[in-house]
Every structure is written in structure tokens, then in C-alpha cells.
Design an enzyme around this catalytic site. Structure first.
Site, PDB file in Angstrom:
ATOM      1  N   SER A 201       0.683  -0.681   0.229  1.00 40.94           N
ATOM      2  CA  SER A 201      -0.334  -0.423  -0.356  1.00 40.94           C
ATOM      3  C   SER A 201       1.076   1.114  -0.379  1.00 40.94           C
ATOM      4  CB  SER A 201      -0.660  -0.015   1.098  1.00 40.94           C
ATOM      5  OG  SER A 201      -0.321   0.564   2.641  1.00 40.94           O
ATOM      6  N   ASP A 202       0.278   2.027  -0.437  1.00 43.36           N
ATOM      7  CA  ASP A 202       0.980   3.486  -0.082  1.00 43.36           C
ATOM      8  C   ASP A 202       0.868   4.411   1.252  1.00 43.36           C
ATOM      9  OD1 ASP A 202       2.615   6.207  -0.367  1.00 43.36           O
ATOM     10  OD2 ASP A 202       1.319   6.735  -2.098  1.00 43.36           O
ATOM     11  N   PHE A 203       1.470   4.833   1.374  1.00 41.48           N
ATOM     12  CA  PHE A 203       1.435   5.619   3.529  1.00 41.48           C
ATOM     13  C   PHE A 203       0.034   5.930   3.524  1.00 41.48           C
ATOM     14  CE2 PHE A 203       2.139   7.998   6.494  1.00 41.48           C
ATOM     15  CZ  PHE A 203       3.391   7.862   7.636  1.00 41.48           C
TER      16      PHE A 203
END
Length: 752
Positions: free
Chosen positions: A291-293
Site C-alpha cells: 500500500s501507499d503510506f
């Protein structure tokens, strides 16, 4: 507890590793060779069968250095990895200390350490958009190989790069991280970056796992505003935004990061059709999806999940293996799995991918394989890396204008260096400087003084600040310009105007810099403008009035040295634009590969002009087209030859052209091939880049450049939604930018 069937016998080395895991001592890992997939699967299956639910979920989680319970999680075997790209930190000591904690856990599964190694680690190279301006994949590969050597020596084994988003709106701040507007160039740069990071052996101690991001359409954010929604028609998705990711998967990229935004109304983090469907099934991607942040809990803000538990379930079921930073998997997955809302097989599938990736990195051989103090001392900012930074910076610069041959400058000239960025160090590090340090940057003023015959002949006046409204310093700048033979204006954007979260609604020179430029140029002193910026700028006045313009982008540690190399002629500029420069923000988005429309612009009559696709206050054409860039010499193109008039579906077409250096100095040009489908089931783009080659020629020297076209190179998303080619007539163009006029044609035959 695990799916699949392990072979009856494990390789001896795998058994030894498992014995070490059970004994509670530091493992004497000797995992099987990484090319032996059967042994890897057996090793991972056996390890997976011994893991508790909490240990499995921990492998799917990455937490930052600042997490309150970070060390406890690591010691208890409940964390897969943590960040290793930590500015102002002894990264080697940190990664070694954290890995020692992991070796105190029950199963002693190694941590991995990751972060954004975007354009260098300690040695900072030009930003990716600048590197794309080199149109030189071999150079870009060398840059990322150097970055990997420095990062891995201190324990960092995974980078969240390259960003391969296509960017056609310069308002978007993150365009600086990518390779511009074109999928063909973007795919070439993606492959080069991945080769640089991953090499030919991911388990080598100086290679690292790469991540292609952000899948997909992040660069098409509405209004050019970061994190905004993207709505992309299927044909544009297939033809423009997916090709660099497809190239990354074919190049063997280890991980993919979904966009944290929505694509056609669905957040990519929860889009099973996109991740499990297109990426996993259609493209057969076997690597990790991270996932992204904080993107997983943000599913609640998108309005598709009611709470964090639902967000965690949606993300994992959609195919997101790893939760980056938020801790949502750690908090929510145990209850979801125990309640049966998430099947164990879904969890195990993701855990297996993580363990296999760590295996391929060689971490089960030696958890400390990427910690090497001696190698760190040898490679960090080594003379070779510093020289490469200077070479890459100079090659990335694009000469936009050079009226009356003002450049190159004489070294003995009296030079007034003027502008708010002439002494700047921090901006030159770019938006993601990893472990870079401002003190290592050579500013432009210092670089010019170093190479001038007499340093005292190079005087400085700031004039104005980047954003401030105070113009009191303009008078000093005018006096300096009047006393000089030439003025060098250093203008553009500071580091807080480009990058993530830094979109701009206006893309001209910020603050009062244009006023400064007008005042200096009004003195009559010949003036060169050097632009420092992370996006194409709208600079029509500067184009009309400055004598020369050098687009220097954000060049990294060697900024001043490389700018001086180009301005004094030590290096002949050869960069080409990877993005179109508009005349005005009202033209945005603007790109070369547009369609004609049913009423194309035609100035043959007032009536035709009125009822055509145009603006009434600015020309349709860009200020500088895609692929554009000047040189201190001149190149002529001639003798365009296509070796056959018909291309069979299984055949090959060779396009040959002669390029001659007709100027007085040695120089490089990027020869570009464009193709136009004359009639198709979808309105075809006017041109599409299908090949490029960089050639270096001495004065008077010529060479024949050959391109190879295959029918598959002409495939597109057809009118019925299928992917493939269509028979018919094609035009092709060869030249030095996307407006090339040297033309030929061929016909693609129908399949028999």
C-alpha cells in the site's frame, strides 16, 4: 495453516536454516540458491506452517521509526520491516540494531528496510524528470545502480521507486518524480531504473528490490491537484497509463504500489479487479503489492469502507499484501481472521509472497548481508559516483534558446550571476533527497566561479527571493548587470514548490522573479536564464526576451559544476524535453500525442478559424514541444528510407535515416521516430513515439541510424475494447523532436 503442498524432502541447507530457527540462536542461514523455486517454496511452506497468526500479520506490516512500540513488535516477531531511508541518521547502525532485535524473536525472520531511494542515496543525482531528459536509458541505469550500491551498503534493501506515472499536467507537483508525458519513453526509463536497482541477481549484496508506483492513473489527478480523483477512459488507460507498468512487470520489478487515489470512482487500494484481476491474472505479476503510506485507513475517507476493520478486509482481499505505516493490518486482521471474515488462505497467500521476496533478497542466507561498513566507506560519494552525478546533471539539461550564439560563454567574461537560486543548496537536492546533504551541493554561483578564468569576474546579486514580494534588491541586480559582459539569471522554483502535495494553479515564475528578469534584460546586457524547476513552466515573456535559456531542472549534488560545464561549453547540451512546455496554464493539459478532432485548427480563412478547435487568446501550439532541445552544433536529417512498403503481421520493418553534424563542434543528438495511424477504429493520435537513439557526432561526421518496427509496436485499444493492431496506412516521421517533418509511409497488412 498454509496452502500448497511442500515436497517430502527439503534441501539440506533449508533444513539447517529451520533448525536454527527452532533453536533460538542466530540462524546459520544457508538457504538454497535463489533460482531454485522448488526449494524456495518448500522452505517458505515449512516456515509458514510454524508461524502464529500474529507473526503472519506482522510480516504484512511496515512501521516507521517513530512508532511507539516498534522495538517490542520487532523483538516479538510481529513486524516485517521498517524504514531505512532516514536523513541525519547513522543508517548502518540503525538497520543493524533493528535486525539484531529481529534475531531475538522466536522464528528469527529477518526484517527488511525500505524507503524512497528516488534519485540517489548519499550521492544525489538529478531528479527523475531531469534524468528522463537525457533520453539515455544506459546512463539512467548507471545512476540507479550507484544509488543501490550506496543504499544497500547501509542496510536498505527495498526502494519505493521508480514512479512510472504518466504526467500530462504540469500543475501536478509529483511530475518531478516521473519520466514525463509519453508511455514509450516512460517504459524505457522504467526498465532502466529497475535494471539499475535490481541488477541481474536480487540476492547480490549491492542490489535492492524496486517498486513501480502508483498503479494506476495517479498522474491524471483532476485539476493537477495532488491526491485528487482520476477519471480515465479505457482506451487512454490501456494506451497511455498502463504501458510503463506493463514494462516494469516484464522487467521483473519486485513490487507494485497502488495509487492512494481513486480511478474511475474506486480507490486503487481496494480495487480487486485492478490488482487481482489485471495485475495478477492478466499480467501474471508474482511480486508484492504494498500500500501507499496510510492508504488503507484512508478507504474510510474515500467513503467505501465504514471503519478500519472493513478497510483492512477490503485491501487484503483486493490483493494488497503489505500495509505501509498505518498499523491497520496489525490492529484489525487478527479478529477478522479468527472470525472467519478473512479466510486463512487469503492471509497465507500474502505472507508467502513476503517470505519469498525476503528469500530472493538473500535475507534468509544472512540477515546482515546488506550491512557492510567497509563497502559503505568505499562506495558512498565515491569519486566515480560524484563524477557520474556531474555527467548525469549536464546531460539532463535542455537548451531551450540560444539567440545569436550567446552560449557557450567565454571563461574570461565579466559575469553577473543574479537570482534567488544561484546560491541555493537545499533546492538542488530535490523533493526526495534520501540521505543527501545540502553541504555536498555545489551551488551555481560557486560552480561558475570555479570554472571562470578569474573568480573575481563573477559577481552576485540576489535581486528577489523565490516567493517574496520585496523588490528592493532589483536595483542592485540592475547595477550588477550593467557592469557585466553577460548576466546569468538563475530563476525558478524552490524545493517547497514541487513534489508531493505541492501542486500549483499557476506555473509561471513565482514571486517577483519575472519583474527581476524584465529589469535585468532591460539593461541591454546579454542575458542567459538558467531555470531550476520540477515541472514545465509557462515562460513566454522570457522566451521572447532572454538571449538564451537553459532548462537545468533540479540537478543534485553537482548542480554548479554541471551548469558551468554547459554554460562554458565544456559539455555540449543534448537534453530533450520529456514534457511539453505550454505557453499558458490555460492550455493544460497539453501533450504532443493528441487527436486532430473533427474540426482541427485551420488558419486558411477567418470562417475556418472560428469553427475550429482553438483559443482566441493564445496559439494552440506549445512554447516548446515534446522531444525538443537545442545544441551548440546543428544536425541535419536526410535519406529517410523504409525497407519495405508493407509490414506483415509477423514481419519487421527497418527505418533508416542519415544524421549529419553540420556545425563546428562535437555534439550528441537524440534521433526520434514517430508513427501516425491514418485511419483507425478510434480517432488516432497525431503522432506516437516508437523509437529513439542517441548519437554522438564530430563536426562534419554523419551516421546512419536504424529503427526496427514490428506490428506489435502498433497495437492499441481498438474501438471494440480489444487490444491489437488494425491493417491500414501509416505515416512515420523522423527528426529531433515531436514536430519532425522528414516523412515516409508504409502499410500494415491484414492477418491471413
Amino acid at each position: 495453516m498454509h496452502s500448497g503442498h511442500a515436497p517430502r524432502l527439503l534441501a539440506c541447507s533449508a533444513l539447517l536454516a529451520l533448525v536454527a530457527l527452532a533453536s533460538g540462536t542466530r540462524p546459520a542461514y544457508a538457504a538454497p540458491p535463489r533460482h531454485d523455486d522448488a526449494a524456495m517454496h518448500a522452505f517458505v511452506d515449512k516456515l509458514l506452517s510454524r508461524m502464529t497468526l500474529e507473526e503472519k500479520i506482522g510480516q504484512l506490516s511496515i512501521m516507521g521509526k517513530g512508532a511507539d512500540n516498534l522495538q517490542t513488535l520487532i523483538r516479538n516477531g510481529r513486524l516485517g520491516g521498517t524504514n531505512g531511508v532516514l536523513p541525519d541518521t547513522d543508517v548502518l547502525a540503525y538497520t543493524r540494531r533493528m535486525q539484531k532485535l529481529a534475531m531475538q524473536s522466536r522464528l528469527k525472520i529477518p526484517l527488511w528496510f525500505m524507503g524512497d531511494v528516488n534519485h540517489g542515496f548519499r550521492t544525489i543525482f538529478p531528479v527523475p524528470l531531469a534524468l528522463a531528459s537525457t533520453w539515455n536509458p544506459q546512463l539512467v541505469e548507471r545512476v540507479h545502480r550507484a544509488a543501490a550500491e550506496e543504499a544497500t551498503a547501509v542496510g536498505v534493501d527495498w526502494t519505493f521507486s521508480p514512479m512510472v506515472d504518466i504526467t500530462r499536467d504540469p500543475r501536478w507537483g509529483r511530475g518531478v518524480e516521473g519520466s514525463g508525458e509519453d508511455p514509450y519513453l516512460g517504459a524505457a526509463m522504467a526498465r532502466a531504473q529497475i535494471r539499475g536497482f535490481q541488477g541481474t541477481n536480487l540476492a547480490a549484496s549491492d542490489t535492492m528490490m524496486a517498486t513501480a508506483k502508483h498503479f494506476v492513473g495517479y498522474g491524471a489527478a483532476q485539476g493537477g491537484r495532488d491526491y485528487n480523483a482520476a477519471h480515465i477512459p479505457q482506451d487512454q488507460l490501456e494506451d497511455v497509463y498502463l504501458p510503463p507498468f506493463r514494462a516494469a512487470v516484464k522487467a521483473g520489478v519486485g513490487a507494485i504500489m497502488p495509487s492512494l487515489t481513486t480511478l474511475n470512482g474506486i480507490p486503487a487500494t481496494a480495487d480487486g479487479a485492478l490488482l487481482n484481476g489485471l495485475l495478477r491474472k492478466r499480467w501474471d505479476f508474482q511480486g508484492l503489492i504494498v500500500s501507499d503510506f496510510d492508504a488503507i485507513p484512508e478507504l474510510t475517507l474515500h467513503g467505501v469502507a465504514a471503519n478500519d476493520a472493513e478497510a483492512a478486509r477490503m485491501a487484503l482481499e483486493a490483493g494488497v499484501d503489505i500495509d505501509l505505516h498505518s498499523g491497520t493490518y496489525l490492529k484489525q486482521l487478527p479478529a477478522l481472521v479468527r472470525s472467519g471474515k478473512i479466510p486463512m488462505r487469503v492471509l497465507d497467500r500474502a505472507v508467502r509472497r513476503v517470505l519469498e521476496a525476503k528469500y530472493r533478497l538473500g535475507l534468509f542466507d544472512d540477515p546482515y548481508r546488506y550491512d557492510d561498513a567497509a563497502r559503505a566507506r568505499r562506495v558512498t560519494r565515491s569519486p566515480a559516483h560524484r563524477a557520474l552525478a556531474r555527467e548525469a546533471a549536464a546531460q539532463s539539461m535542455v537548451l531551450l534558446k540560444n539567440a545569436h550564439g550567446l552560449l557557450p560563454l567565454r571563461r574570461d567574461a565579466r559575469i553577473a550571476v543574479i537570482g534567488p537560486l544561484a546560491r541555493d543548496r537545499t533546492t538542488m537536492l530535490g523533493q526526495m533527497p534520501a540521505a543527501g546533504r545540502a553541504r555536498d551541493v555545489t551551488p551555481i554561483l560557486a560552480g561558475l566561479r570555479q570554472q571562470a578564468t578569474h573568480a573575481d569576474n563573477v559577481r552576485f546579486a540576489q535581486g528577489v527571493s523565490v516567493l517574496g514580494g520585496n523588490d528592493a534588491g532589483i536595483a542592485d541586480a540592475v547595477r550588477a548587470a550593467r557592469a557585466a559582459d553577460v548576466a546569468v539569471l538563475v530563476l525558478g522554483e524552490s524545493h517547497d514548490l514541487f513534489g508531493e502535495g505541492l501542486s500549483r494553479s499557476r506555473i509561471g515564475l513565482p514571486g517577483r522573479q519575472l519583474e527581476l528578469a524584465k529589469a535585468v534584460i532591460a539593461t541591454g546586457t546579454p542575458t542567459v536564464a538558467v531555470l531550476i524547476n520540477g515541472r514545465p513552466l509557462a515562460i513566454p515573456w522570457l522566451h521572447d526576451h532572454a538571449d538564451a535559456i537553459l532548462e537545468a531542472w533540479v540537478p543534485g549534488d553537482a548542480t554548479g559544476l554541471a551548469v558551468a560545464d554547459v554554460l562554458f561549453g565544456r559539455i555540449n547540451p543534448s537534453g530533450k524535453l520529456p514534457m511539453t512546455f505550454p505557453r499558458d496554464v490555460g492550455q493544460v493539459p497539453i501533450f504532443y500525442a493528441h487527436t486532430r478532432t473533427g474540426r482541427p485548427y485551420d488558419d486558411s480563412s477567418d470562417l475556418a478559424l472560428h469553427y475550429s478547435s482553438h483559443y482566441v487568446d493564445v496559439p494552440n501550439s506549445p512554447l516548446y514541444p515534446f522531444g525538443y532541445g537545442l545544441s551548440y552544433t546543428h544536425f541535419d536529417y536526410s535519406d529517410l528510407h523504409v525497407d519495405r512498403s508493407h509490414l506483415r503481421p509477423d514481419g519487421v520493418l527497418h527505418v533508416r535515416v542519415r544524421v549529419r553534424n553540420t556545425g563546428i563542434c562535437r555534439g550528441a543528438d537524440v534521433v526520434q521516430l514517430y508513427v501516425h495511424d491514418k485511419v483507425a477504429s478510434r480517432s488516432p493520435p497525431l503522432r506516437l513515439l516508437k523509437g529513439f537513439q542517441r548519437v554522438m557526432l564530430a563536426p562534419g561526421q554523419s551516421t546512419e541510424v536504424t529503427f526496427t518496427l514490428r506490428a506489435s509496436d502498433l497495437a492499441f485499444d481498438r474501438g471494440d475494447g480489444s487490444w491489437g493492431t488494425e491493417p491500414g496506412a501509416y505515416d512515420l516521421y523522423v527528426g529531433g523532436d515531436s514536430t519532425a517533418t522528414l516523412q515516409s509511409s508504409f502499410t500494415l497488412d491484414a492477418a491471413r
